[in-house]
Write an enzyme that holds these catalytic residues in place. Structure first.
Site, PDB file in Angstrom:
ATOM      1  CD  GLU A  30     -19.570  43.023  38.210  1.00 22.59           C
ATOM      2  OE1 GLU A  30     -18.794  42.965  39.188  1.00 22.59           O
ATOM      3  OE2 GLU A  30     -20.452  42.166  37.998  1.00 22.59           O
ATOM      4  CD  GLU A  71     -13.128  43.828  38.173  1.00 25.75           C
ATOM      5  OE1 GLU A  71     -14.093  43.085  38.500  1.00 25.75           O
ATOM      6  OE2 GLU A  71     -12.071  43.875  38.810  1.00 25.75           O
ATOM      7  CD  GLU A  78     -16.938  37.767  39.949  1.00 28.55           C
ATOM      8  OE1 GLU A  78     -17.743  38.732  39.919  1.00 28.55           O
ATOM      9  OE2 GLU A  78     -15.954  37.739  40.701  1.00 28.55           O
TER      10      GLU A  78
END
Length: 126
Positions: A30, A71, A78
């Site tokens: 990420e 996050e 996701e």
């Protein structure tokens, strides 16, 4: 009914291991996580310059780490959605958009809190 498994210190050790795996995965996969972590490394020393007293310093530190926590949760959402399948589905898109919105809100809160304390403590605006 409780799920059977390890308890006590062994459970804490396993949980810590899984948490470290999660942090490692976030770092490896990420870019946003890496960018936000770099931002925190830069902001943490500034919290001691901007904050007037322990409460304000802690507020600046906590609000900054909130972005990273959100996050990681967004990235987890996701990953689960992507695991389900690559085809477009309205609910999948909605889940990803909501996760992104949560990150946006955390970032906006950061700007608000940092801006207010810089304005008050360093610029004497109010």
């Amino acid at each position: 009914m409780a799920k059977p498994g390890v308890t006590g210190l062994t459970r804490i050790i396993h949980a810590t291991h899984y948490s470290m795996k999660g942090l490692t995965s976030a770092w490896q996969h990420e870019a946003a996580f890496r960018q936000e972590l770099l931002l925190i490394v830069l902001l943490m020393p500034l919290a001691f310059l901007v904050g007037d007293g322990l409460n304000q310093i802690l507020l600046l530190i906590v609000i900054s780490w909130l972005v990273v926590m959100v996050e990681i949760l967004n990235s987890a959402i996701e990953a689960v959605v992507d695991r389900i399948g690559p085809e477009h589905h309205e609910l999948s898109g909605r889940a990803k958009d909501m996760g992104s919105a949560a990150v946006f809100i955390a970032l906006a809160l950061n700007v608000l809190v940092w801006g207010a304390l810089v304005g008050r403590n360093l610029l004497g605006w109010w």
